[in-house]
Design a protein around this motif. Structure first.
Motif, PDB file in Angstrom:
ATOM      1  N   ASN A   1       0.656  -1.172   0.120  1.00 51.67           N
ATOM      2  CA  ASN A   1       0.030  -0.144   0.342  1.00 51.67           C
ATOM      3  C   ASN A   1       0.824   1.286  -0.062  1.00 51.67           C
ATOM      4  O   ASN A   1       0.623   2.253  -0.851  1.00 51.67           O
ATOM      5  CB  ASN A   1      -1.003  -0.045   0.963  1.00 51.67           C
ATOM      6  CG  ASN A   1      -2.213  -1.007   1.169  1.00 51.67           C
ATOM      7  OD1 ASN A   1      -2.447  -1.307   0.088  1.00 51.67           O
ATOM      8  ND2 ASN A   1      -2.871  -1.179   1.939  1.00 51.67           N
ATOM      9  N   ALA A   2       1.780   1.283   0.755  1.00 52.31           N
ATOM     10  CA  ALA A   2       2.762   2.459   0.984  1.00 52.31           C
ATOM     11  C   ALA A   2       3.489   2.691  -0.504  1.00 52.31           C
ATOM     12  O   ALA A   2       3.609   3.785  -0.869  1.00 52.31           O
ATOM     13  CB  ALA A   2       3.746   2.229   1.935  1.00 52.31           C
TER      14      ALA A   2
ATOM     15  N   HIS B   1       0.917   4.056  -3.063  1.00 50.03           N
ATOM     16  CA  HIS B   1       0.470   5.216  -2.747  1.00 50.03           C
ATOM     17  C   HIS B   1       1.504   6.595  -2.763  1.00 50.03           C
ATOM     18  O   HIS B   1       1.373   7.591  -2.557  1.00 50.03           O
ATOM     19  CB  HIS B   1      -0.314   5.426  -1.601  1.00 50.03           C
ATOM     20  CG  HIS B   1      -1.788   4.858  -1.668  1.00 50.03           C
ATOM     21  ND1 HIS B   1      -1.858   3.754  -1.207  1.00 50.03           N
ATOM     22  CD2 HIS B   1      -2.769   5.560  -2.055  1.00 50.03           C
ATOM     23  CE1 HIS B   1      -3.294   3.237  -1.440  1.00 50.03           C
ATOM     24  NE2 HIS B   1      -3.929   4.517  -2.035  1.00 50.03           N
ATOM     25  N   SER B   2       2.819   5.891  -3.181  1.00 53.90           N
ATOM     26  CA  SER B   2       4.040   6.800  -3.283  1.00 53.90           C
ATOM     27  C   SER B   2       4.279   7.034  -4.696  1.00 53.90           C
ATOM     28  O   SER B   2       4.132   6.195  -5.678  1.00 53.90           O
ATOM     29  CB  SER B   2       5.059   6.213  -2.583  1.00 53.90           C
ATOM     30  OG  SER B   2       4.985   6.018  -1.319  1.00 53.90           O
TER      31      SER B   2
ATOM     32  N   VAL C   1       9.808   4.730   1.294  1.00 48.08           N
ATOM     33  CA  VAL C   1       8.926   3.917   2.008  1.00 48.08           C
ATOM     34  C   VAL C   1      10.015   3.492   3.059  1.00 48.08           C
ATOM     35  O   VAL C   1      10.910   2.897   2.788  1.00 48.08           O
ATOM     36  CB  VAL C   1       8.265   2.990   1.374  1.00 48.08           C
ATOM     37  CG1 VAL C   1       7.505   1.777   2.095  1.00 48.08           C
ATOM     38  CG2 VAL C   1       7.254   3.615   0.628  1.00 48.08           C
TER      39      VAL C   1
ATOM     40  N   VAL D   1       5.237   0.960   9.102  1.00 52.69           N
ATOM     41  CA  VAL D   1       5.568   1.255   7.708  1.00 52.69           C
ATOM     42  C   VAL D   1       5.094   2.882   7.343  1.00 52.69           C
ATOM     43  O   VAL D   1       3.992   3.096   7.734  1.00 52.69           O
ATOM     44  CB  VAL D   1       4.712   0.181   6.925  1.00 52.69           C
ATOM     45  CG1 VAL D   1       4.878   0.512   5.444  1.00 52.69           C
ATOM     46  CG2 VAL D   1       4.970  -1.273   7.021  1.00 52.69           C
ATOM     47  N   ARG D   2       6.366   3.602   6.749  1.00 51.76           N
ATOM     48  CA  ARG D   2       5.811   4.912   6.755  1.00 51.76           C
ATOM     49  C   ARG D   2       6.145   5.169   5.228  1.00 51.76           C
ATOM     50  O   ARG D   2       7.233   4.735   4.550  1.00 51.76           O
ATOM     51  CB  ARG D   2       6.694   5.713   7.734  1.00 51.76           C
ATOM     52  CG  ARG D   2       6.703   7.283   7.343  1.00 51.76           C
ATOM     53  CD  ARG D   2       7.493   7.889   8.545  1.00 51.76           C
ATOM     54  NE  ARG D   2       8.894   7.752   8.600  1.00 51.76           N
ATOM     55  CZ  ARG D   2       9.769   8.702   8.034  1.00 51.76           C
ATOM     56  NH1 ARG D   2       9.418   9.616   7.700  1.00 51.76           N
ATOM     57  NH2 ARG D   2      10.940   8.509   8.474  1.00 51.76           N
ATOM     58  N   ASP D   3       5.376   6.155   4.598  1.00 54.45           N
ATOM     59  CA  ASP D   3       5.720   6.417   3.124  1.00 54.45           C
ATOM     60  C   ASP D   3       5.538   8.095   3.294  1.00 54.45           C
ATOM     61  O   ASP D   3       4.995   8.792   4.192  1.00 54.45           O
ATOM     62  CB  ASP D   3       4.551   5.887   2.565  1.00 54.45           C
ATOM     63  CG  ASP D   3       2.971   6.420   2.602  1.00 54.45           C
ATOM     64  OD1 ASP D   3       2.870   7.668   2.758  1.00 54.45           O
ATOM     65  OD2 ASP D   3       2.271   5.657   2.910  1.00 54.45           O
TER      66      ASP D   3
ATOM     67  N   SER E   1      -1.697   9.875  10.209  1.00 57.57           N
ATOM     68  CA  SER E   1      -1.404  10.363   8.953  1.00 57.57           C
ATOM     69  C   SER E   1      -2.244  11.904   8.933  1.00 57.57           C
ATOM     70  O   SER E   1      -2.847  12.283   9.632  1.00 57.57           O
ATOM     71  CB  SER E   1      -2.228   9.533   7.911  1.00 57.57           C
ATOM     72  OG  SER E   1      -1.897  10.254   6.459  1.00 57.57           O
TER      73      SER E   1
ATOM     74  N   GLY F   1       2.246  12.178   4.071  1.00 59.35           N
ATOM     75  CA  GLY F   1       2.692  10.904   4.227  1.00 59.35           C
ATOM     76  C   GLY F   1       1.640  10.064   5.197  1.00 59.35           C
ATOM     77  O   GLY F   1       0.788  10.831   5.988  1.00 59.35           O
ATOM     78  N   SER F   2       1.759   8.883   5.612  1.00 60.25           N
ATOM     79  CA  SER F   2       1.200   7.875   6.482  1.00 60.25           C
ATOM     80  C   SER F   2       2.255   7.144   7.184  1.00 60.25           C
ATOM     81  O   SER F   2       3.068   6.551   6.396  1.00 60.25           O
ATOM     82  CB  SER F   2       0.029   7.092   5.661  1.00 60.25           C
ATOM     83  OG  SER F   2      -0.696   7.942   5.023  1.00 60.25           O
ATOM     84  N   THR F   3       1.933   6.656   8.266  1.00 60.82           N
ATOM     85  CA  THR F   3       2.369   5.551   9.132  1.00 60.82           C
ATOM     86  C   THR F   3       1.578   4.551   9.426  1.00 60.82           C
ATOM     87  O   THR F   3       0.570   5.141  10.315  1.00 60.82           O
ATOM     88  CB  THR F   3       3.269   6.249  10.209  1.00 60.82           C
ATOM     89  OG1 THR F   3       4.407   7.118   9.628  1.00 60.82           O
ATOM     90  CG2 THR F   3       4.037   5.300  11.062  1.00 60.82           C
TER      91      THR F   3
END
Length: 119
Positions: free
Chosen positions: A19-20, A23-24, A30, A45-47, A100, A105-107
């Motif tokens: 997913n990361a 979406h990058s 990532v 998991v961070r992006d 997020s 980004g999101s973690t």
């Protein structure tokens, strides 16, 4: 000791990393991190993707739900990956959530507790 179904945990982590990446944009990074704590294990998991709006975060782990963001290469999704991940993590006594902010980004964080002795 930590008792886990390795195949199921791998499925969760592969879903989060996929997913990361999806979406990058090209050139964005990532990160996958894991650490052991007294209480158990923590994976994240961070992006650097577009982030997820607060209203989308509330329903993100429900079946057939998807965030309002689009995947960068037009990948298709039915919205089951995070719902399955939540079920697997909770079956292990753990917790999964997202941190997020749109544009930042999101973690995704997964915690798995240490096996309790005597239970």
């Amino acid at each position: 000791p930590l008792a886990v179904d390795v195949a199921k945990l791998q499925q969760v982590l592969v879903n989060l990393v996929s997913n990361a990446i999806e979406h990058s944009k090209a050139g964005q990074r990532v990160w996958l991190a894991a650490r052991r704590e007294d209480a158990g294990l923590v994976f994240s998991v961070r992006d650097e993707g577009p982030g997820i709006a607060p209203e989308d975060q509330k329903r993100l782990f429900a079946p057939f739900e998807r965030a309002g963001t689009r995947k960068t290469a037009g990948e298709r999704s039915v919205g089951l990956g995070l719902a399955i991940a939540r079920l697997v993590v909770e079956a292990h006594g753990g917790r999964i959530w997202v941190d997020s902010k749109p544009g930042h980004g999101s973690t995704f964080i997964v915690t798995l507790p240490r096996e309790q002795r005597g239970e």
